[in-house]
Design an enzyme around this catalytic site. Sequence first.
Site, PDB file in Angstrom:
ATOM      1  NE  ARG A  83      -3.230  -6.544  -2.944  1.00 19.70           N
ATOM      2  CZ  ARG A  83      -2.813  -6.374  -1.873  1.00 19.70           C
ATOM      3  NH1 ARG A  83      -3.752  -5.347  -0.758  1.00 19.70           N
ATOM      4  NH2 ARG A  83      -2.014  -6.960  -0.975  1.00 19.70           N
ATOM      5  CG  ASP A 123      -8.698  -2.042  -4.747  1.00 19.35           C
ATOM      6  OD1 ASP A 123      -8.033  -2.960  -3.798  1.00 19.35           O
ATOM      7  OD2 ASP A 123      -8.270  -0.972  -5.064  1.00 19.35           O
ATOM      8  NE  ARG A 158     -11.596   2.598  -7.732  1.00 14.42           N
ATOM      9  CZ  ARG A 158     -11.890   2.400  -6.371  1.00 14.42           C
ATOM     10  NH1 ARG A 158     -11.422   1.212  -5.665  1.00 14.42           N
ATOM     11  NH2 ARG A 158     -12.559   3.069  -5.253  1.00 14.42           N
TER      12      ARG A 158
END
Length: 250
Positions: free
Chosen positions: A49, A51, A194
């Site tokens: 996935r 974000d 991140r």
Amino acid sequence: MRYFIEFAYDGKAYHGWQRQPDARSVQQTMEEAMSTLWRADIRLVGAGRTDAGVHARQLFAHFDMEQPLEKDEAVRRLNAFLPEDISVEAIYKVVPNAHARFDALERTYEYVVVQKKDPFMHDWAHLIHLPLDLEAMNHACAELLKHTDFECFSKSNTDVKTYVCHLKEAHWSREGARLVFRITADRFLRNMVRAIVGTLLDVGLGKSDVENVNSIIKSRDRGEAGVSVPAKGLYLTKILYPESLFQPHG
């Protein structure tokens, strides 16, 4: 028959890859286009996935079809059906049990930082005006490679069985006007890249040091690590699979 689809997208307009009950996702957009085009109920299983706002230069998903596809024609027609911010690169016939997520050997992400205002990079890079110590940031990258438990960089309350990831590469480079962080591992935790970038930028700005990075990792506490940088600078750039998954002439 099982197929892998290779595609890329600009994540600005999407709430990530995975289907959401009340927000537009890349997965939903592609499934709707494929189901309409091929008059079948197509369900995609992605390699992972991303974000909301994160981009992908290369992502794979698998799907099943009862009827064989003429792959080049399928790519051409599907690209005509999809919005301009999603492009299909190729479709491959794979062995019946191939899995886009579980069979991936490694994944590579890049994070892009610019240090002066650039209207053409506003939605695709993180702007930091202050000077950054690239050498110190790369010393911290070398320390990252010594560890395998990255709970401190994981999003809180994530339902995962292990926080162990095996990093193969972590490095900053200057590419023209851009600073690019590249990281490769067998798997990544939610928000991990991140959070790592935010922590490394603290080192580059002189707010933290290399030894502190080791302490942060050993703490296993997300609150000790740096803030998560904006999603717009993050790109999934490469996924590697065993050659044995792909059927000859597939």
